[in-house]
Design an enzyme around this catalytic site. Structure first.
Site, short mmCIF file in Angstrom:
data_model
loop_
_atom_site.label_atom_id
_atom_site.label_comp_id
_atom_site.label_asym_id
_atom_site.label_seq_id
_atom_site.Cartn_x
_atom_site.Cartn_y
_atom_site.Cartn_z
N ARG A 57 -39.07 44.02 22.69
CA ARG A 57 -37.82 44.05 23.24
C ARG A 57 -37.01 45.60 22.66
NH1 ARG A 57 -37.59 39.32 25.44
NH2 ARG A 57 -38.58 37.79 24.69
N CYS B 28 -37.19 36.33 28.24
CA CYS B 28 -37.21 37.50 29.22
C CYS B 28 -36.35 37.05 30.34
CB CYS B 28 -38.65 38.19 29.42
SG CYS B 28 -39.51 38.71 28.11
#
Length: 219
Positions: free
Chosen positions: A130, A53
């Protein structure tokens, strides 16, 4: 009750679920951006202070000029607190050297995650996968992309998605495989036998006719 029991992934061309939520930019609403004529890139991540991330957010920040050029408002979201978001943003800005100018939503009550189907229990009961939702100024969902936790997103591809959507909207065309700005576009196929015959016999109109149903042109 399961966290995702009432969750549903919105579909392409449906109205994007509006929301009001706390973020690193204060309380924001999705419709505040679309009502200003902006496209929105709503993207989720599993957790703050995680390595994949972090690489994504630094990459998103480094492409702020592209988001500005395309009138795209990125909005990040995860099931972390505003304080966690703030600390992580400050850490990434020091680490990557790029200012993160877009808001991060703190979805502690799962309301946004449930509206967009972001929590997949086979992966995690609490962390968002995601996902990316491309939303146009009318509030319609135009593209949906999901990734597993181990796979970081391609920012080049996300920029291309918005380039292609806007090109299609502006010119009434489609874009082919691996299309990039400046490449030829695909014009709509004929709807009748007569128009198909006319298409294959067309000359001098700037069209590259590969078949009656596959015709390209340069914008």
């Amino acid at each position: 009750m399961s966290i995702t029991a009432e969750s549903r992934i919105p579909r392409i061309l449906e109205q994007a679920p509006d929301f009001e939520a706390k973020s690193t930019h204060g309380v924001i609403k999705l419709s505040d951006y679309t009502s200003q004529g902006k496209y929105v890139m709503l993207f989720s991540h599993p957790s703050d202070f995680t390595p994949v991330c972090t690489t994504e957010f630094i990459a998103f920040a480094e492409r702020q000029a592209d988001w500005d050029r395309l009138n795209v408002q990125p909005i990040g979201i995860s099931i972390d607190s505003v304080f966690s978001h703030i600390a992580w943003v400050r850490d990434m800005e020091q680490m990557g050297g790029a200012k993160i100018k877009f808001p991060l939503v703190a979805d502690l009550d799962f309301k946004v995650s449930m509206a967009y189907g972001l929590v997949h229990e086979a992966v995690s009961d609490t962390a968002a996968v995601r996902a990316v939702f491309a939303i146009d100024p009318k509030g319609k969902i135009r593209a949906i992309i999901y990734y597993p936790p181990q796979l970081g997103r391609s920012v080049d591809e996300l920029v291309r998605v918005f380039e292609a959507i806007q090109t299609a909207d502006k010119n009434g065309v489609s874009t082919g495989a691996d299309w990039q700005p400046g490449d030829q576009v695909i014009v709509p196929s004929p709807g009748t036998v007569a128009d198909a015959e006319k298409r294959v016999n067309s000359t001098g109109d700037g069209l590259q006719v590969q078949s009656w149903y596959l015709t390209k042109k340069t914008l």
